[in-house]
Design a protein around this motif. Structure first.
Motif, short mmCIF file in Angstrom:
data_model
loop_
_atom_site.label_atom_id
_atom_site.label_comp_id
_atom_site.label_asym_id
_atom_site.label_seq_id
_atom_site.Cartn_x
_atom_site.Cartn_y
_atom_site.Cartn_z
N THR A 251 -26.21 -21.07 -77.06
CA THR A 251 -26.12 -21.17 -75.59
C THR A 251 -25.00 -20.29 -75.05
O THR A 251 -25.17 -19.57 -74.05
N LEU A 252 -23.85 -20.36 -75.70
CA LEU A 252 -22.71 -19.57 -75.24
C LEU A 252 -22.98 -18.08 -75.38
O LEU A 252 -22.66 -17.28 -74.48
N ARG A 253 -23.59 -17.69 -76.50
CA ARG A 253 -23.87 -16.28 -76.70
C ARG A 253 -24.87 -15.76 -75.66
O ARG A 253 -24.72 -14.65 -75.13
N ALA A 254 -25.89 -16.57 -75.35
CA ALA A 254 -26.88 -16.15 -74.36
C ALA A 254 -26.23 -15.97 -72.99
O ALA A 254 -26.53 -15.02 -72.26
N ARG A 255 -25.30 -16.89 -72.65
CA ARG A 255 -24.64 -16.79 -71.35
C ARG A 255 -23.74 -15.56 -71.30
O ARG A 255 -23.67 -14.87 -70.27
N ILE A 256 -23.04 -15.29 -72.40
CA ILE A 256 -22.17 -14.11 -72.44
C ILE A 256 -23.00 -12.84 -72.34
O ILE A 256 -22.61 -11.87 -71.66
N ASP A 257 -24.15 -12.81 -72.99
CA ASP A 257 -25.03 -11.64 -72.92
C ASP A 257 -25.48 -11.38 -71.49
O ASP A 257 -25.68 -10.23 -71.08
N GLU A 258 -25.65 -12.46 -70.72
CA GLU A 258 -26.05 -12.29 -69.31
C GLU A 258 -24.93 -11.72 -68.46
O GLU A 258 -25.17 -10.91 -67.55
N LEU A 259 -23.71 -12.13 -68.76
CA LEU A 259 -22.58 -11.75 -67.92
C LEU A 259 -21.89 -10.47 -68.35
O LEU A 259 -21.33 -9.75 -67.52
N ALA A 260 -21.89 -10.19 -69.67
CA ALA A 260 -21.15 -9.03 -70.19
C ALA A 260 -22.12 -7.91 -70.53
O ALA A 260 -22.97 -8.07 -71.41
#
Length: 260
Positions: free
Chosen positions: A64-73
């Protein structure tokens, strides 16, 4: 930023209780700023370190955290590079762990040597009491020095203070003495194999232990001071908001005619 700093300070201890405190800090920060990339990346690193058997919930948040970071970064950004680095060390093998452990030991030795030099300088200059009384802020280096001087106080610690004041010479003399004692016992026929000389290292190990304890104590104190400041600032903001809401309004015309 505060929650990220608190979380990193706890995570650096690499202990179960501190990992739980770090996770609490990260989750509190993300509750206020869910799109904070720094918090997300730090939380991801903590989850990557978690044992999937003992802490399945924490380890399960990696996706979940990696997916969110991929969206933002965006690709190529510092945050994405840090994530890639974290994923790289999370999947490393036994040999890589040994190399990393050796690097940590070398870093700890460097930190101990640097702190020992500052302790020796304060002891030679006679400023130990002044440093201990002045270091009540949030500077980690000052807190480490103050904690080290505090733990080295007293007549019982006088030999340890002497060893730290002459650290390099103490290491050389101890090494030569340990080898000499072992060789002497073997060549005189007292024993066929000797490890008694290595007992000469005990005082130096005790001195190094004081420095490690001082660094740990200093980090705990700094974190506690930051948390205390944060609590006071939050309380002050809440009181100001309550005072503003409770302040009586003037100049109104409740009857619509311009008169009260």
């Amino acid at each position: 930023m505060l929650y990220r700093w608190l979380g990193q300070a706890h995570a650096a201890e690499d202990e179960d209780d501190h990992d739980a405190e770090a996770e609490r800090a990260y989750r509190s920060g993300l509750a206020l700023a869910p799109d904070d990339l720094g918090l997300l990346v730090c939380y991801l690193e903590l989850c990557l370190r978690a044992d999937a058997f003992d802490y399945p919930a924490r380890a399960g948040r990696v996706g979940t955290l990696r997916a969110r970071i991929d969206e933002l970064a965006p690709a190529g950004s510092p945050a994405r590079q840090r994530v890639d680095d974290a994923l790289g060390w999370a999947g490393r093998g036994y040999w890589d762990d040994l190399v990393a452990a050796a690097g940590r030991v070398e870093l700890q030795q460097t930190e101990s040597a640097e702190l020992s030099e500052r302790v020796a300088g304060a002891l030679r200059a006679g400023t130990a009491d002044a440093v201990s009384s002045a270091a009540a802020g949030e500077d980690v280096r000052e807190a480490e020095l103050a904690a080290a001087l505090e733990l080295l106080q007293g007549r019982a610690n006088a030999p340890l203070r002497f060893l730290l004041t002459h650290r390099t010479a103490a290491y050389v003399i101890t090494c030569v003495g340990a080898l000499g004692v072992n060789r002497l016992l073997v060549t005189t026929g007292v024993v066929t194999f000797s490890a008694w000389g290595w007992l000469l290292w005990i005082p130096l190990f005790a001195a190094e232990g004081k420095l490690r304890a001082a660094r740990k104590l200093a980090r705990e104190r700094v974190v506690a001071r930051i948390e205390e400041r944060h609590v006071l600032e939050t309380a002050a903001v809440a009181n100001a908001a309550e005072h503003s809401e409770a302040k009586p309004r003037t100049g109104g015309t409740p009857d619509g005619s311009g008169h009260h």
